[in-house]
Write an enzyme that holds these catalytic residues in place. Structure first.
Site, PDB file in Angstrom:
ATOM      1  N   ARG A 115     -21.337 -16.392  26.692  1.00 51.03           N
ATOM      2  CA  ARG A 115     -21.581 -17.512  25.792  1.00 51.03           C
ATOM      3  C   ARG A 115     -22.646 -18.390  26.431  1.00 51.03           C
ATOM      4  O   ARG A 115     -22.532 -18.750  27.604  1.00 51.03           O
ATOM      5  CB  ARG A 115     -20.276 -18.306  25.648  1.00 51.03           C
ATOM      6  CG  ARG A 115     -20.088 -18.965  24.331  1.00 51.03           C
ATOM      7  CD  ARG A 115     -18.602 -19.156  24.023  1.00 51.03           C
ATOM      8  NE  ARG A 115     -17.849 -19.746  25.123  1.00 51.03           N
ATOM      9  CZ  ARG A 115     -17.113 -20.836  24.995  1.00 51.03           C
ATOM     10  NH1 ARG A 115     -17.063 -21.478  23.836  1.00 51.03           N
ATOM     11  NH2 ARG A 115     -16.416 -21.298  25.995  1.00 51.03           N
ATOM     12  N   SER A 122     -23.728 -31.688  45.852  1.00 56.05           N
ATOM     13  CA  SER A 122     -22.943 -32.905  45.615  1.00 56.05           C
ATOM     14  C   SER A 122     -23.248 -34.018  46.612  1.00 56.05           C
ATOM     15  O   SER A 122     -22.359 -34.518  47.302  1.00 56.05           O
ATOM     16  CB  SER A 122     -21.463 -32.549  45.654  1.00 56.05           C
ATOM     17  OG  SER A 122     -21.226 -31.480  44.783  1.00 56.05           O
ATOM     18  N   ASP A 136     -22.664 -32.838  41.171  1.00 55.47           N
ATOM     19  CA  ASP A 136     -21.371 -32.387  40.643  1.00 55.47           C
ATOM     20  C   ASP A 136     -20.858 -33.268  39.499  1.00 55.47           C
ATOM     21  O   ASP A 136     -20.185 -32.788  38.588  1.00 55.47           O
ATOM     22  CB  ASP A 136     -20.315 -32.257  41.759  1.00 55.47           C
ATOM     23  CG  ASP A 136     -20.179 -33.484  42.632  1.00 55.47           C
ATOM     24  OD1 ASP A 136     -20.950 -34.445  42.456  1.00 55.47           O
ATOM     25  OD2 ASP A 136     -19.297 -33.486  43.519  1.00 55.47           O
TER      26      ASP A 136
HETATM   27  C1  BGC Z   1     -22.033 -37.935  46.905  1.00 56.92           C
HETATM   28  C2  BGC Z   1     -22.228 -37.696  45.429  1.00 56.92           C
HETATM   29  C3  BGC Z   1     -21.138 -36.812  44.888  1.00 56.92           C
HETATM   30  C4  BGC Z   1     -19.766 -37.367  45.263  1.00 56.92           C
HETATM   31  C5  BGC Z   1     -18.633 -36.491  44.790  1.00 56.92           C
HETATM   32  C6  BGC Z   1     -20.625 -38.422  47.171  1.00 56.92           C
HETATM   33  O1  BGC Z   1     -20.407 -38.545  48.544  1.00 56.92           O
HETATM   34  O2  BGC Z   1     -22.946 -38.905  47.373  1.00 56.92           O
HETATM   35  O3  BGC Z   1     -23.493 -37.110  45.175  1.00 56.92           O
HETATM   36  O4  BGC Z   1     -21.247 -36.757  43.497  1.00 56.92           O
HETATM   37  O5  BGC Z   1     -19.670 -37.503  46.669  1.00 56.92           O
HETATM   38  O6  BGC Z   1     -18.708 -35.203  45.317  1.00 56.92           O
END
Ligand code: BGC
Length: 458
Positions: A90, A145, A198
């Protein structure tokens, strides 16, 4: 991909809270010191409003200019989500279009048997349609992240490490280039086509099943949020003017670097000083799973050093940083046995304390609850601030959340919703729903062939 809140409650432990007034204290000093800790960790509605106002001011500053405390990073283009099932593939085109909401267009393909076993194929999208082509490289979405200042759909530079990472030589570099080089060196036929935070992945993952999604949040090892903003409210945006909406990766973990409003205790300051990133990510350090156990440990050490619990005995385990895990807190929060049996097991069997008294265990449980509840309420303030900024709480709106803290910590979700209601009233409680965007943060992987903007930026 998304689980409604009711279903999640079934598998999650319920919380059983202790009332500080129900504890039989061993002496007046114990009572005095414990009640002082209660005071330091309790956030009044008034304080929450003060934090919220400051947070919203930070949002406005970050939208106006680069380099502010809340980075408010703009994301690029429209996104393709790829869902490879057993039989079907998908492809969902997530458009940030018109009506203030995400809209999705999807196409379904039966997976060709040859494709299942054959060499890797690439996916391409053009202006008008989604097509699957054969090709030599897989187009891959990369979830990274950490705070990255994005310059295009697959380019950006790491602003700073967070969450205990401190690998040298990365700040100021482009994580996509680093990854791409690694693939190239090993002759892996993958092209990193998109870079996503994320929170952005979580927003998109949740929107896939809940079109009214406006916010994606992580409450896990770290914490942060992303939401959909009107481009005309982003003074710093210099990109194409036909975009009307844009996902903003807020990097709200960095909130209040100035220490203007957060009620930091000596226990938070101790943690901050000993962290790999002192005086950074202060909001994150009060909320995220990586830190809650350590804050709790700091409070317990204070009580032990004053010989107010455990007869002044310390377990050598607790002398080490990070030994009081946030996962223990979930089990202690959920302990409903009259003797606090589960708490006893963690203290004596896991952390090697000498035999503990019921009074010791009640106080440990109280401290855990104070730290956990403060985290959820601060997280709730962030959500309330975003909802108030966009006005989304006046209509049906959904928030997709991922992260172990949200998933496993007893009643974290209820505390968030209670806090949103406390801040924004009954209308918000009725309109706002929150839910688990399972593996939302892995959406760079799960939305693995997330492709570049329609213009083919890369
Ligand atoms: C980071 C973010 C991330 C968050 C959750 C933080 O320490 O700076 O970029 O979205 O952690 O993982």
């Amino acid at each position: 991909m998304a689980t409604p809140i009711a279903a999640k409650h079934v598998e999650k432990l319920a919380r059983h809270r202790i009332d500080p007034n129900d504890i039989t204290y061993t002496c007046d000093t114990q009572k005095e010191v414990v009640l002082d800790i209660v005071r330091q960790f309790t956030l009044s509605t008034e304080k929450l409003h003060e934090i919220k106002a400051n947070f919203q001011e930070g949002m406005r500053k970050g939208l106006a200019k680069d380099g502010e405390t809340l980075a408010m990073i703009t994301s690029f283009g429209s996104f393709l989500a790829l869902d490879v099932g057993g039989t079907n593939l998908r492809v969902v085109n997530v458009l940030l279009g018109g009506s203030g909401q995400i809209s999705t267009r999807q196409a379904k393909y039966k997976i060709d048997e040859a494709l299942k076993v054959g060499p890797a194929k690439a996916l391409f999208v053009d202006e008008h349609q989604i097509r699957v082509h054969g090709g030599s490289a897989i187009q891959m979405g990369f979830t990274f992240s950490f705070p990255v200042l994005q310059t295009s759909i697959n380019r950006g530079t790491l602003i700073t490490w967070t969450k205990g990472f401190n690998a040298s030589g990365m700040v100021g570099k482009d994580p996509v280039i680093m990854l791409q080089d690694a693939f190239n060196r090993r002759h892996v036929p993958v092209q990193v086509a998109a870079l996503v935070n994320d929170t952005v992945g979580t927003l998109l993952a949740y929107a896939y099943n809940n079109p009214e999604t406006a916010i994606g949040v992580i409450f896990g090892t770290g914490t942060n949020g992303a939401y959909i903003e009107q481009v005309d409210r982003i003074p710093k945006w210099r990109g194409p003017s036909q975009e009307r909406e844009m996902i903003i990766n807020m990097e709200f973990g960095a909130f209040d670097k100035e220490r203007a409003v957060l009620p930091l205790t000596m226990f938070d300051n101790k943690l901050d000083r000993k962290s790999v990133n002192p005086s950074k990510q202060l909001f994150e350090k009060m909320i995220a799973g990586m830190y809650l156990g350590e804050i709790t440990r700091n409070v317990l050490l204070h009580l032990i050093d004053r010989r107010l619990v455990f007869n002044g005995n310390i377990s050598s385990d607790l002398n080490q940083m990070w030994t009081f895990e946030t996962a223990y807190m979930s089990a202690i929060e959920a302990d409903s046995t009259p003797t606090l049996h589960h708490t006893k097991k963690i203290l004596e069997a896991t952390l090697n304390f000498p035999p503990t008294s019921l009074n010791d265990r009640q106080i440990v449980k109280l401290v855990v609850e104070l730290v956990g509840r403060r985290a959820a309420r601060l997280g709730g303030v962030a959500l309330a601030a975003i909802l108030d900024h966009t006005g989304d709480y006046t209509q049906k709106t959904a928030i997709g959340i991922d992260g172990s803290l949200y998933e496993f910590y007893p009643s974290f979700d209820t505390d968030l919703l209670d806090c949103i209601e406390e801040m924004l009233g009954a209308e918000a409680r009725q309109n706002v729903s929150i839910g688990l965007a399972q593996d939302g943060s892995g959406v760079g992987a799960a939305l693995c062939a997330l492709l570049a903007s329609r213009n083919g930026d890369h």
